[in-house]
Design an enzyme around this catalytic site. Structure first.
Site, short mmCIF file in Angstrom:
data_model
loop_
_atom_site.label_atom_id
_atom_site.label_comp_id
_atom_site.label_asym_id
_atom_site.label_seq_id
_atom_site.Cartn_x
_atom_site.Cartn_y
_atom_site.Cartn_z
N LYS A 51 120.14 34.30 58.84
CA LYS A 51 120.48 35.29 57.81
C LYS A 51 119.53 36.48 57.90
CE LYS A 51 119.20 35.68 53.43
NZ LYS A 51 119.10 37.15 53.23
N GLY A 69 109.00 35.86 55.17
CA GLY A 69 109.25 36.65 53.97
C GLY A 69 108.11 36.48 52.99
N SER A 70 108.42 36.62 51.73
CA SER A 70 107.36 36.62 50.72
C SER A 70 106.84 35.20 50.48
CB SER A 70 107.88 37.20 49.41
OG SER A 70 108.80 36.30 48.83
N THR A 71 105.61 35.12 50.05
CA THR A 71 105.01 33.83 49.72
C THR A 71 105.78 33.17 48.56
OG1 THR A 71 102.85 34.48 50.53
CG2 THR A 71 102.89 32.76 48.86
N GLU A 72 106.22 34.01 47.63
CA GLU A 72 106.96 33.51 46.47
C GLU A 72 108.20 32.72 46.91
OE1 GLU A 72 108.26 36.88 44.30
OE2 GLU A 72 109.25 35.70 42.73
N GLY A 120 108.80 31.66 49.96
CA GLY A 120 108.35 30.59 50.84
C GLY A 120 108.05 29.32 50.06
N GLU A 172 106.36 31.92 57.56
CA GLU A 172 105.47 33.05 57.85
C GLU A 172 105.55 33.98 56.66
OE1 GLU A 172 104.21 36.26 58.38
OE2 GLU A 172 105.49 36.73 60.10
N CYS A 204 103.44 42.11 57.13
CA CYS A 204 102.78 41.02 56.42
C CYS A 204 101.32 40.89 56.83
CB CYS A 204 103.52 39.71 56.65
SG CYS A 204 103.95 39.47 58.37
N GLU A 221 99.49 41.63 47.52
CA GLU A 221 100.07 42.29 48.68
C GLU A 221 100.92 43.47 48.19
OE1 GLU A 221 103.03 40.05 50.95
OE2 GLU A 221 102.16 40.87 52.79
#
Lengths: 477, 288, 317
Positions: free
Chosen positions: A183, A235-238, A240, A257, A291, A388
């Site tokens: 995606k 993508g974002s840690t959130e 993830g 990542e 990132c 970030e």
């Protein structure tokens, strides 16, 4: 004598062969997709570029089935040497269509054409080349004599390097014998769908690669699909964390990542002019949508004034504007949402007492732009030192001793990358040992190569992409 | 209507990116297995060996200094060009080796795939054969394999293309430059291969192809002080001992080869790559 | 060996040999990979249309049109001077070049030939190109040039002394030559191809600036490599840093190997972005070149005519 005004030198948008609409790619065919179509914008003009069909839950299921079928019947059974030849073909086709891909990427993403042309697209091709070479050498990867693929890989990629992140995901997956449902990001789906055309031109067996555009819900369908064997997410840690929670307790293999807040540490014996270049590259490359961006400059107190003076002069020479202009250094912020986030954080920096300096470069009236900004006098406790920003905003902090530099650099839940600037080799290696980061650059920054593994510590994710190490993510040892 | 008379090709040497005739001015006839005349091949002399080694040495800095990625791209381009000449190679291999077209086809296909295999090694050699060494002390120590230099190759006498590719490609993938003495009686695919190399972005001098007798040229290569390694595959087993002794005078790396020419269709191991690499270990202190 | 107008820090640097050495070795290092990447990156700037025409005219006006052959004659120098006055006879609006550059024995011929045009005569001196002779001979060489009316003197530094670390000697020699120049401008040739490292280029640049050089110049043109973009970056950085520290504007002259308009424009972009637009003037930036001028004229015609021109339409002098 008049000033040296560079005349506009735009790349023609016709080269992108932009079509009014794009469709998901499932089982080797472009299909309508039963999700709600999305409109992708040119962030530099806010104009709609194209309408893109999205994948519903049913489409994702079809894609996973197609990938499963291709995996069982063709791809995992094919000798590595034959798989290699398909991947080499893809690499060559990316090179052949590089100009088209570069222009399309800059239109859809907003990044300067010089970056898409000189970095994103050639590096994407290089990833396919590199991994093509692995396809028939997996027994040398150090994972045992007969490493086996995992099956169907669900891959979700971000909007900052759309084609390059696709290459980072698809190339190793295919080389190791997995099939893919990928995606692309909601705001940057176009190059992935041209990549699907390339798969057709390469005569890749149907179902080996499936591209399913969509938003977060499409991603969730992939993550939660029971017949997916592996999830790879950038993508974002959130998000993830949500994904890790979703696959917890299942048999799915996962690599993440995620975000970062990299420290770029400059000692007083650094090669200063090159350090300035590295700082600029570290935070303003790709509008700071990186990132691993060097978003925290840690400068030794004895050199901070000289460094800041040089840095401000250098930043003032950066040219912001039309991403398709070959002389543009800083393009558009990818979306209105991202721009709002950057603005909000920059305001918090001012409110919390950091000194803001913003380049006086002209900013276009239309489109999403943010002038390069340097905050000095930043403290560890400020939001701009901890969160970030993912934009062209640098926070400058200082340190007195190497130990203090290490302590401040490591004082973050992230751990993706770090930079060290000093002419002293032993200090580089000592610092590299101390820093809790997956990638450490010394006297350079933001270097990427398919042969070099990339990935983070702690909340920056786990698993590596690239190199021999990166193959582990797609193989049973 | 009369049959068209074909334009016959003059087969020459390949040295330093150019196609010269032999310095000796001599040629020898090449026949197919049924004794039919195929062509006159250049009969290389010791001075051709001298020129070829000089060209290989000159090309070494550029080729070994190119990035592994660049070398991989160039070698992959060679495979693309080989594929483009597939029919010509099939005809030449069939005539040279006296095998049916179908067998020649599979030999040519295997040769192309072998080349691709080695092309993919250029940027993986260091990661597979190199190491970070966990030494006991405040040092960072690592080992990287580097190319050994100019490699002299006596190519297999029987397998005119697949054998040749199997001995040449690893030398190039490791970053070395080569002086090759082709199969004496079956040299035509080697010359055609040089034409492929000349048009495939490979810098001149990286490969130098001599046609002639390994028995005559081998000792000039083995004794040449500016050659770093020797592959004696194409020499008669009885001659190999003497070649190895000559090579000893300049401590050349001499590839250990089986008595009989092997079955080249088997997938190779890393033996050939390793022979042409010099592991280099670097130490550097750690400290503030 | 102090220089009176310098800020204290810099004046201290020139107090004695040891201070000079400490100062030069204390300059920040130059990372080779970094400076070469930056130079290559800037070289991708795409200068088109009006900007290109502006750059071509600016570059023409910065050319030190040079002949430095053993076979030079008065006739050759007169031809060069005529070219300098009217680079493109068909197009009188073409800017004239900045200077003609000749050996000292031909300086008088050159002065006469450019008289009244505003074109400077530059003369190489100090036992050019090797610089291997006695100080007295170098000074006599300068005197010949200056007495002949040369307004600019291009000297070469003693690379042997520099590489041996005898910085004081190099410094004093530049000072003496500067004094001997009188009103003439002094361009100090570092011969960067023989200095080998960017660290050395930075040190030699500062040495020349401290000693009073009006310009720092890359090369004699007789040693390869001559001018390169990254070397010029380091030198542009030095004059910018000098300006930041002292408020004085000093010039840079790359010489040797710059043959095409494309190259020249890359240098102008570097001047613009590394040093700053103040340096985009013949007073502060020059090209030492001979064949570059005709390519600039050719591209100028292409820009103005809207089609490609050919070398037969330009004069070979």
């Amino acid at each position: 004598m008049p000033a040296f005004d560079y005349a506009p030198a735009p790349e023609s948008r016709d080269i992108a062969n932009l079509k009014p609409s794009y469709r998901p790619f499932i089982g080797g065919e472009f299909v309508p997709g039963s999700g709600e179509p999305l409109k992708t914008l040119n962030p530099a003009t806010e104009e709609v570029l194209a309408e893109v069909g999205t994948a519903s839950a049913a489409d994702v299921d079809t894609a996973v089935q197609a990938a499963r079928k291709a995996y069982e019947r063709t791809w995992s059974k094919m000798p590595g040497a034959e798989r290699a030849k398909y991947i080499f073909r893809i690499a060559r086709l990316i090179q052949e269509r590089s100009r088209e891909l570069a222009v399309l990427e800059s239109l859809d993403n907003g990044k300067p054409i010089k970056e898409s042309r000189d970095a994103d697209v050639p590096t994407a091709a290089a990833h396919f080349f590199y991994h093509a070479g692995w396809a028939d050498k997996l027994d040398y990867a150090g994972l045992g004599p007969d490493p086996r693929p995992l099956g169907v890989a669900g891959q979700i990629i971000p909007w900052n390097f759309p084609l390059l992140m696709l290459a980072w995901k698809i190339a190793p997956a295919l080389a190791t014998g997995n099939t893919v449902v990928l995606k692309p990001a909601e705001t940057t789906p176009l190059t992935a769908l041209v990549f699907a055309e390339i798969c057709q031109q390469a005569e890749l067996p149907p179902g080996v690669v499936n591209i399913v555009p969509g938003a977060g819900d499409t991603g969730a369908e992939i993550v939660n699909h029971p017949d997916v064997d592996k999830i790879a997410f950038t993508g974002s840690t959130e998000v993830g964390k949500l994904i890790q929670r979703s696959v917890a307790g299942t048999r799915k293999k996962l690599t993440l990542e995620l975000g970062g807040k990299a420290a770029n540490v400059v000692f007083d014996d650094a090669p200063l002019d090159q350090a300035v270049e590295g700082i600029v590259n570290g935070i303003f490359y790709n509008q700071g949508h990186v990132c691993c961006a060097g978003s925290r400059l840690l400068a030794q107190e004895s050199v901070v004034d000289e460094l800041l003076a040089k840095l401000r002069y250098r930043v003032s020479t950066l040219r912001l504007g039309d991403p398709l202009d070959k002389n543009t250094d800083i393009g558009a912020i990818n979306s209105a949402e991202q721009l709002a986030k950057i603005r909000e954080l920059a305001e918090s920096g001012e409110a919390e007492g950091a000194q803001r300096w913003t380049s006086s470069c002209p900013v276009p009236d239309r489109g999403f732009f943010f002038a390069p900004t340097v905050f000095s006098g930043v403290q560890q406790s400020m939001r701009i030192a901890r969160e970030e920003i993912f934009g062209p905003v640098l926070s400058v902090l200082t340190f007195r001793t190497p130990d203090e530099a290490v302590a401040k650099a490591n004082n973050t839940p992230y751990g993706l990358s770090a930079g060290i600037w000093t002419e002293k080799g032993s200090r580089i290696l000592w610092m590299a040992n101390q820093l809790r980061a997956g990638v450490v650059w010394a006297n350079t920054f933001n270097r990427f190569d398919p042969a070099a593994p990339f990935g983070g510590y702690q909340e920056s994710g786990f698993g590596r992409e690239g190199g021999r190490t990166g193959l582990e993510a797609y193989l049973h040892g | 209507m009369a049959d068209r008379v074909s334009v016959a090709k003059t087969y020459k040497l390949y040295i330093g990116g150019k196609f010269p005739r032999s310095e000796s001015g001599r040629v020898y006839p090449v026949h197919d297995a049924k004794g039919r005349f195929l062509a006159n091949a250049a009969h290389s002399s010791r001075k051709d060996v001298r020129d070829a080694v000089a060209a290989a040495r000159k090309a070494f800095a550029g080729w070994s200094g190119a990035t592994a990625y660049n070398r991989g791209q160039v070698l992959y381009r060679v495979a693309e060009m080989l594929e483009g000449r597939r029919e010509q190679f099939v005809a030449e291999v069939a005539a040279s080796e006296n095998i049916p077209a179908r067998k020649a086809q599979s030999a040519v296909d295997a040769a192309i795939d072998r080349w691709v295999w080695y092309a993919g090694w250029t940027d993986k050699i260091a990661t597979v054969l190199g190491a970070a060494n966990p030494v006991a002390g405040p040092y960072f120590s690592f080992t990287v394999p580097e190319p050994t230099g100019v490699v002299g190759i006596l190519a297999p006498q029987r397998s005119a293309l697949l054998g040749l590719v199997s001995v040449l490609a690893p030398v190039l993938a490791a970053g070395n430059t080569a002086v090759v003495v082709s199969s004496a009686d079956r040299p035509l695919p080697a010359i055609t291969l040089s034409e492929v190399l000349a048009t495939a972005d490979l810098p001149g001098g990286v490969v130098n192809m001599l046609t002639g007798r390994a028995a005559e040229l081998g000792s000039w290569l083995a004794a040449h002080a500016d050659v770093n390694a020797l592959d004696p595959t194409g020499a008669e087993p009885a001659e190999r001992g003497e070649l190895a002794r000559q090579a000893a005078d300049t401590v050349k790396r001499v590839l250990a080869v089986p008595e009989e020419e092997p079955d080249w269709s088997q997938r190779p191991d890393l033996g050939r790559l390793r022979t042409y690499l010099e592991p280099k270990t670097v130490w550097h202190p750690l400290g503030v | 060996m102090t220089s009176s107008t310098l800020p204290t820090g810099l004046a201290d640097a020139t107090r004695d040999e040891a201070s000079l050495r400490r100062f030069l070795h204390g300059l920040p290092g130059v990372d080779q990979v970094g400076v070469e990447q930056r130079a290559a990156g800037l070289a991708t700037r795409s200068i088109k249309k009006a900007a290109k025409l502006w750059a071509i005219d600016t570059a023409i006006s910065m050319v030190d049109l040079t002949t430095l052959e053993g076979a030079d004659t008065r006739g050759k120098v007169q031809a060069l001077a005529a070219k300098a006055r009217r680079p493109d006879p068909d197009r009188p609006d073409t800017p004239r070049v900045a200077a003609v550059c000749v050996y000292p024995d031909l300086a008088a011929t050159a002065v006469q030939a450019v008289a009244g045009s505003g074109i400077e005569v530059a003369s190489v001196a100090t036992a050019f190109p090797s610089g291997r002779s006695a100080r007295s001979i170098k000074l006599a060489d300068v005197a010949l040039a200056v007495d002949s009316g040369a307004g600019e003197v291009d000297m070469v530094i003693d690379r042997g002394a520099f590489l041996e670390g005898r910085y004081g000697e190099v410094f004093e020699e530049i000072q003496e030559i500067k004094a001997a120049c009188g009103e003439a401008h002094l361009k100090v040739i570092l011969e960067t191809g023989e200095l080998a490292t960017y660290d050395n280029v930075r040190r030699a640049s500062w040495l020349a600036l401290l000693a009073g050089g009006d310009f720092i110049k890359t090369s004699t043109g007789k040693v390869s490599p001559a001018a390169t973009l990254p070397v010029t970056h380091v030198m542009l950085q030095a004059v910018r840093d000098w300006y930041t520290t002292t408020g004085e504007l000093r010039g840079v002259k790359p010489a040797g190997g710059i043959r095409t308009t494309k190259d020249a424009i890359r240098y102008l972009v570097a001047v613009h972005e590394v040093a700053g637009e103040e340096w985009l003037t013949p007073r502060l930036f020059r090209f030492g070149a001979s064949s570059l001028l005709n390519d600039l004229l050719l591209q100028r015609r292409t820009q103005l005519d809207g089609h490609y021109s050919g070398p037969d339409y330009l004069t070979l002098d």
